[in-house]
Motif scaffolding. Structure first.
Motif, short mmCIF file in Angstrom:
data_model
loop_
_atom_site.label_atom_id
_atom_site.label_comp_id
_atom_site.label_asym_id
_atom_site.label_seq_id
_atom_site.Cartn_x
_atom_site.Cartn_y
_atom_site.Cartn_z
N PRO A 85 5.41 12.41 5.98
CA PRO A 85 4.51 12.89 4.94
C PRO A 85 4.12 11.74 4.02
CG PRO A 85 6.35 14.39 5.23
CD PRO A 85 6.65 13.16 6.04
N PRO A 86 2.87 11.73 3.50
CA PRO A 86 1.89 12.82 3.52
C PRO A 86 0.95 12.83 4.72
CG PRO A 86 1.06 11.06 2.17
CD PRO A 86 2.40 10.60 2.66
N CYS A 87 1.27 12.09 5.79
CA CYS A 87 0.46 12.14 7.01
C CYS A 87 0.33 13.60 7.45
CB CYS A 87 1.14 11.32 8.10
SG CYS A 87 0.50 11.59 9.76
N HIS A 88 -0.90 14.07 7.57
CA HIS A 88 -1.12 15.48 7.89
C HIS A 88 -0.51 15.86 9.24
CE1 HIS A 88 -4.68 16.28 4.93
NE2 HIS A 88 -3.65 15.70 4.35
N CYS A 89 -0.59 14.96 10.20
CA CYS A 89 0.00 15.23 11.51
C CYS A 89 1.51 15.40 11.38
CB CYS A 89 -0.33 14.09 12.47
SG CYS A 89 0.46 14.20 14.09
N SER A 90 2.15 14.52 10.62
CA SER A 90 3.60 14.59 10.46
C SER A 90 4.03 15.83 9.68
CB SER A 90 4.11 13.33 9.75
OG SER A 90 3.81 12.18 10.50
N ILE A 91 3.18 16.27 8.76
CA ILE A 91 3.49 17.50 8.03
C ILE A 91 3.52 18.69 8.98
CG2 ILE A 91 2.60 19.10 6.29
CD1 ILE A 91 1.53 16.69 4.77
N GLY A 92 2.70 18.64 10.02
CA GLY A 92 2.68 19.73 10.99
C GLY A 92 1.30 20.15 11.44
N GLN A 93 0.26 19.42 11.02
CA GLN A 93 -1.10 19.80 11.40
C GLN A 93 -1.46 19.21 12.75
OE1 GLN A 93 -4.21 18.70 8.67
NE2 GLN A 93 -5.70 20.08 9.59
N LYS A 94 -0.90 19.81 13.79
CA LYS A 94 -1.21 19.41 15.15
C LYS A 94 -1.08 20.62 16.05
CE LYS A 94 3.40 17.30 15.65
NZ LYS A 94 4.10 16.04 16.03
N LEU A 113 0.85 -1.19 0.00
CA LEU A 113 0.00 0.00 0.00
C LEU A 113 0.88 1.23 0.00
CD1 LEU A 113 -2.81 1.23 0.15
CD2 LEU A 113 -2.60 1.23 2.64
N ASN A 114 0.79 2.00 -1.04
CA ASN A 114 1.54 3.24 -1.12
C ASN A 114 0.77 4.32 -0.38
OD1 ASN A 114 2.81 5.61 -1.85
ND2 ASN A 114 3.25 4.91 -3.93
N ASN A 115 1.41 4.93 0.60
CA ASN A 115 0.71 5.91 1.42
C ASN A 115 0.54 7.26 0.73
OD1 ASN A 115 0.17 4.79 4.24
ND2 ASN A 115 2.25 4.11 3.80
N VAL A 116 1.07 7.38 -0.48
CA VAL A 116 0.82 8.61 -1.22
C VAL A 116 -0.56 8.53 -1.82
CG1 VAL A 116 1.56 10.06 -3.11
CG2 VAL A 116 3.26 8.91 -1.72
N LEU A 129 -4.30 10.36 6.14
CA LEU A 129 -3.14 9.73 5.52
C LEU A 129 -2.07 9.34 6.53
CD1 LEU A 129 -2.74 12.01 2.36
CD2 LEU A 129 -4.01 9.87 2.59
N CYS A 130 -2.49 9.04 7.76
CA CYS A 130 -1.54 8.69 8.82
C CYS A 130 -1.70 7.25 9.27
CB CYS A 130 -1.71 9.62 10.02
SG CYS A 130 -1.41 11.36 9.67
N ASP A 131 -2.08 6.37 8.39
CA ASP A 131 -2.30 4.97 8.74
C ASP A 131 -0.97 4.29 9.05
OD1 ASP A 131 -3.40 2.53 9.18
OD2 ASP A 131 -3.75 2.05 7.07
N GLY A 132 -0.55 4.43 10.31
CA GLY A 132 0.70 3.82 10.75
C GLY A 132 1.94 4.50 10.20
N LEU A 133 1.79 5.70 9.69
CA LEU A 133 2.92 6.39 9.06
C LEU A 133 3.23 7.69 9.78
CD1 LEU A 133 4.84 6.47 6.53
CD2 LEU A 133 3.11 7.92 5.47
N ASN A 134 4.46 7.82 10.29
CA ASN A 134 4.90 9.06 10.91
C ASN A 134 5.81 9.81 9.94
OD1 ASN A 134 5.48 11.13 12.67
ND2 ASN A 134 7.07 9.98 13.75
#
Length: 708
Positions: free
Chosen positions: A405-414, A19-22, A398-403
């Protein structure tokens, strides 16, 4: 707010699927739902700004305007990729969408193909070449999908090929998924229609899979006159289009009426199919006091009394303050405050709360709690803070087990929110306090009278008198029909709103009329010197320079009118930082009072505070405050400890002043005694002088005054 279609796809590598997280997403074009005569012909086609990225358009197709046209510039060798779907609504189960692409160097339509195309479209095509794409009648499988992306994102559900967009939680039937290789450069037009010739809703996605949500393009506004279709009037227009969630009750338009026959009914949505129009953001009654002051991504409220609602643009790469563009990562509020998180970009967003700070740091959502879904953030979701503590919020898209990008939290949306108890944001002390006591007298409407109650625990705390209005026919016996001043309580303390419990059956009608009662509290103990200010702990060393400079900047910005005399009432944004500095200068001598602070102080207009009920907040303390800069061990003093130190210092200071006053009086008495003795000697000598007198003597002035 723009909605996007997220499609997760799979990469095949070495015989395995990963599964590509992009996620591939479609940028909305335009924002909202189109209909009617907008984009209904080749001459008014919706222009696709960039055909090398993905776009999605949403349409209501009625019998009077059944066709939708699109136009784009393509180059030789480019592949037009497009997908067509309808909302998963039973009344649209029969719909089959066709697409005709016309442009340079395309083959002419065959006679059979022309028979499948409405005459109005053929007239627009004229003698140009065109290609017809038809949705298959059999939609029980997904074999008609030609793109790898849609094949992996769709599945058969209930004998239909269905696409579930998980973030917006929308469901569609995918009717057509095709592509066309071009052998010529030029302008190509695409027209979408329902070959079943019934009214419907449909979405059209084009033209390639790469996404771009940041490049600005000149795009038209959707001007569909039907209710619920414009983002400014209905932030959850996408839910209205799919007739889901909060918009499910407004579904049913358009119905699937046939467009065949001479008598075609022009449909209009009924009143029951129209959601309420969003009139904009509610203004907080205390908005002038509810201001965030920010520096370096950290913001804090100055309103120690809470009750503010702060709006935040919930977006990537970071949350921002509306209208300012300032990013915000940390927020300090007080109990009773709230934040309103609203999607402010073209992505779907949700809100989750982490229970562990480490999970927040790592964007680990395994133990998090959903606070708002994508629709709620489109509307603007309110989160109120009634308890002090730390809160950690983030978007899980887009943060399904991914810390990463493109996980919004990891990008900085927190966002980290520190909520303080109101007691942490104020300090009480006692000194000569000149804030006026006078308030407007209580006036009541017709058939109401002024009543009061002393220390009953319902309306007034012990030692105070509460004054308010009540119907003249419903005054219970425990209340006095008099103002507080009439019974000896004439020192105003504060005004507040209370929600009293049931008093007696006779007052039930009044409680239904007005459950919240505005009361004024008065004391009978004369002037109360004990009063409370907003407090922020500006440390008495170099580490406090940033916060100190911020407050100096604030008084310089917001107190100009007070200093130059154009304002007579000290505004909140002036007196709040002023009183913080007032306390700071009392706490330590690391910094001397700023010259502009002294100018404000001289006006005597900004020493504003909340009076103590009975002086208990300024109780006696024996703690002695050192005027030396705080050392490492003293940085963490609580507001209560600092308050104690301040009061202790004031107590010591009062003793010193008393001793000095006593010594001063003794010296005065001694001086006066000596003067009287000197005056007696002078008068005895004067009697031996000639009778010519000085002017002072002629006026009867004692010689000691003259000599002095």
């Amino acid at each position: 707010m723009s909605q996007v279609i997220f499609i997760a796809f799979v990469l095949c590598f070495s015989g395995h699927s990963f599964l590509n997280n992009v996620a591939m997403a479609h940028r909305t074009l335009p924002d909202g739902v189109t209909c009617g005569n907008q984009f209904n012909s080749s001459s008014t086609a919706l222009v696709i700004p960039n055909t090398a990225i993905s776009w999605a358009s949403y349409r209501i197709m009625t019998c009077d305007e059944p066709n939708t046209w699109y136009e784009g510039s393509f180059i030789e060798g480019q592949v037009i990729k497009f997908t067509v779907g309808v909302p998963r609504l039973e009344r649209f189960a029969h719909v089959r969408m066709n697409v005709v692409i016309t442009g340079p160097n395309l083959p002419l339509l065959s006679t059979l193909e022309k028979a499948e195309i409405p005459q109005a479209i053929l007239d627009e095509i004229g003698g140009n070449g065109a290609v017809l794409f038809e949705a298959p009648e059999d939609q029980s499988t997904c074999v008609h999908l030609t793109s790898q992306e849609m094949q992996f994102a769709s599945e058969v559900v209930g004998s239909r090929c269905e696409f579930h967009e998980e973030f917006g939680d929308s469901h569609s039937w995918v009717l057509l998924d095709e592509k066309l290789m071009l052998n010529s450069t030029g302008t190509f037009r695409m027209v979408l229609y329902n070959r079943k010739q019934t009214a419907t809703k449909a979405w059209f996605a084009c033209c390639d899979w790469p996404e771009d949500f940041t490049t600005p393009y000149d795009m038209p506004d959707a001007n569909c006159p039907y209710c619920g279709t414009k983002p400014k009037e209905n932030p959850v227009w996408a839910s209205h289009f799919y007739e889901q969630r909060s918009m499910a009750e407004y579904g049913g338009f358009p119905n699937n009426e046939t467009c065949l026959g001479a008598d075609i009914t022009i449909q209009e949505p009924t009143e029951g199919q129209c959601p309420l129009v969003d009139s904009g953001i509610d203004k907080n009654e205390t908005e002038n006091n509810c201001v965030l002051h920010c520096s370096g991504g950290s913001c804090h409220s100055h309103n120690v009394f809470g009750g503010c609602v702060f709006e935040i643009d919930w977006m990537i790469p970071e949350p921002r303050l509306p209208g300012s563009g300032s990013s915000i990562k940390n927020l300090v509020l007080f109990t009773g405050d709230a934040i309103k998180l609203k999607t402010a970009d073209q992505f779907a967003h949700n809100v989750y709360e982490f229970l562990d700070p480490e999970d927040a740091e790592m964007c680990n959502f395994s133990n998090s709690i959903e606070r708002a879904n994508t629709e709620e953030t489109d509307i603007g979701h309110l989160i109120a803070f009634s308890d002090a503590g730390e809160y950690f919020l983030a978007c899980s898209i887009l943060c399904d087990g991914l810390n990463a990008p493109p996980c919004h939290c990891s990008i900085g949306q927190k966002l980290k929110v520190e909520v303080k108890d109101v007691s942490e944001g104020k300090m009480c002390h006692s000194h000569n306090y000149s804030m006026p006591n006078e308030v407007n007298p209580t006036t009541c409407p017709d058939n109401f009278v002024v009543v009061s109650s002393v220390g009953d625990g319902t309306y007034a705390p012990p030692g105070l008198c509460a004054e308010f209005c009540m119907p003249s026919t419903s005054v219970p016996p425990q209340l006095t029909m008099s103002s507080c001043a009439g019974i000896g309580y004439d020192v105003f303390v504060e005004q507040k709103t209370i929600s009293p419990p049931n008093i007696s059956p006779s007052t039930e009608g009044y409680r239904r009329l007005q459950r919240n009662i505005d009361v004024k509290l008065y004391s009978n103990e004369g002037t109360i010197d004990c009063h409370c200010h907003s407090f922020e702990n500006i440390t008495c060393n170099a580490e406090g320079d940033g916060l100190y400079d911020e407050h100096i900047s604030e008084i310089t910005q917001f107190c100009q009118g007070i200093v130059n005399g154009t304002e007579y009432t000290c505004p909140y944004n002036c007196f709040q930082p002023f009183e913080v500095l007032h306390l700071h200068y009392l706490l330590c001598d690391y910094r001397i009072p700023h010259p502009f602070f002294k100018l404000i102080e001289k006006t005597q207009k900004c020493h504003l505070a909340a009076r103590s009920y009975n002086g208990s907040e300024c109780g006696s303390f024996e703690t002695e405050l050192s005027n030396q800069p705080l050392n490492e061990d003293s940085k963490g003093l609580s507001a209560g400890q600092i308050a104690g130190a301040v009061i202790g210092s004031l107590a010591i200071l009062s003793i010193i002043i008393a001793i000095a006053a006593y010594v001063y009086k003794q010296n005065i008495r001694k001086s006066q005694t000596e003067k009287k003795q000197n005056a007696s000697t002078f008068n005895s000598q004067k009697s031996d002088r000639p009778s010519s007198a000085s002017p002072h003597e002629a006026n009867g002035t004692n010689g000691d005054v003259t000599m002095a």
